[in-house]
Design an enzyme around this catalytic site. Structure first.
Site, PDB file in Angstrom:
ATOM      1  N   VAL A  65      16.648  -4.248   6.394  1.00  0.00           N
ATOM      2  CA  VAL A  65      16.682  -3.612   7.706  1.00  0.00           C
ATOM      3  C   VAL A  65      15.514  -4.111   8.551  1.00  0.00           C
ATOM      4  O   VAL A  65      14.441  -4.413   8.026  1.00  0.00           O
ATOM      5  CB  VAL A  65      16.659  -2.061   7.579  1.00  0.00           C
ATOM      6  CG1 VAL A  65      15.322  -1.557   7.066  1.00  0.00           C
ATOM      7  CG2 VAL A  65      17.039  -1.386   8.875  1.00  0.00           C
ATOM      8  N   CYS A  66      15.764  -4.218   9.858  1.00  0.00           N
ATOM      9  CA  CYS A  66      14.711  -4.512  10.821  1.00  0.00           C
ATOM     10  C   CYS A  66      14.983  -3.630  12.039  1.00  0.00           C
ATOM     11  O   CYS A  66      15.559  -2.551  11.893  1.00  0.00           O
ATOM     12  CB  CYS A  66      14.662  -6.003  11.170  1.00  0.00           C
ATOM     13  SG  CYS A  66      16.153  -6.639  11.963  1.00  0.00           S
ATOM     14  N   ARG A  67      14.625  -4.061  13.222  1.00  0.00           N
ATOM     15  CA  ARG A  67      14.846  -3.212  14.395  1.00  0.00           C
ATOM     16  C   ARG A  67      16.313  -3.200  14.804  1.00  0.00           C
ATOM     17  O   ARG A  67      16.894  -2.142  14.987  1.00  0.00           O
ATOM     18  CB  ARG A  67      13.967  -3.666  15.561  1.00  0.00           C
ATOM     19  CG  ARG A  67      14.087  -2.766  16.775  1.00  0.00           C
ATOM     20  CD  ARG A  67      13.112  -3.145  17.878  1.00  0.00           C
ATOM     21  NE  ARG A  67      13.261  -2.241  18.998  1.00  0.00           N
ATOM     22  CZ  ARG A  67      14.187  -2.362  19.939  1.00  0.00           C
ATOM     23  NH1 ARG A  67      15.035  -3.373  19.901  1.00  0.00           N
ATOM     24  NH2 ARG A  67      14.269  -1.492  20.925  1.00  0.00           N
ATOM     25  N   MET A  93      17.174  -0.319  12.570  1.00  0.00           N
ATOM     26  CA  MET A  93      16.608   1.009  12.783  1.00  0.00           C
ATOM     27  C   MET A  93      17.073   1.631  14.100  1.00  0.00           C
ATOM     28  O   MET A  93      17.110   2.854  14.222  1.00  0.00           O
ATOM     29  CB  MET A  93      15.080   0.955  12.723  1.00  0.00           C
ATOM     30  CG  MET A  93      14.536   0.713  11.321  1.00  0.00           C
ATOM     31  SD  MET A  93      15.052   1.957  10.091  1.00  0.00           S
ATOM     32  CE  MET A  93      14.239   3.433  10.714  1.00  0.00           C
TER      33      MET A  93
END
Length: 110
Positions: A65-67, A93
């Protein structure tokens, strides 16, 4: 990016602390992590992943996961080239928070 598996935030638990089957790797920068992250995720910024790959339990299903998913796709391309399977959390996110899923703030356990 068609060869990279994805998973929706709605298909994931709210907390990875006791998930023995999966690991959630958050590849955002420290300031982003501190603003909000998934409980039980491990944090290794994108640029540090190659040097810290041994910190990731590759016997578990890997979710990244990242932004918003961009960095997750980049690191999954790298990992796939090394023979490491995993999936990108679609929307990152931003999608996690939009779905109303809980986040923790602060440094947490890195």
């Amino acid at each position: 990016m068609g060869d990279i598996e994805t998973v929706a935030v709605t298909d994931l638990p709210d907390d990875f602390t006791s998930d023995a089957e999966r690991i959630l790797l958050d590849v955002r920068e420290v300031d982003e992590w501190e603003l909000g992250h998934v409980r039980g995720a491990i944090h290794i910024p994108l640029a540090d992943v190659p040097a810290r790959i041994d910190e990731i339990d590759l016997d578990r299903e890997l979710l990244v996961v990242c932004r918003t998913s961009g960095r997750s796709y980049r690191i999954m391309e790298y990992l796939l080239m090394r023979g490491i399977d995993g999936a990108v959390v679609t929307g990152g996110m931003v999608a996690w928070e939009s779905a109303g899923k809980p986040i923790e703030t602060g440094s947490g356990d890195e």
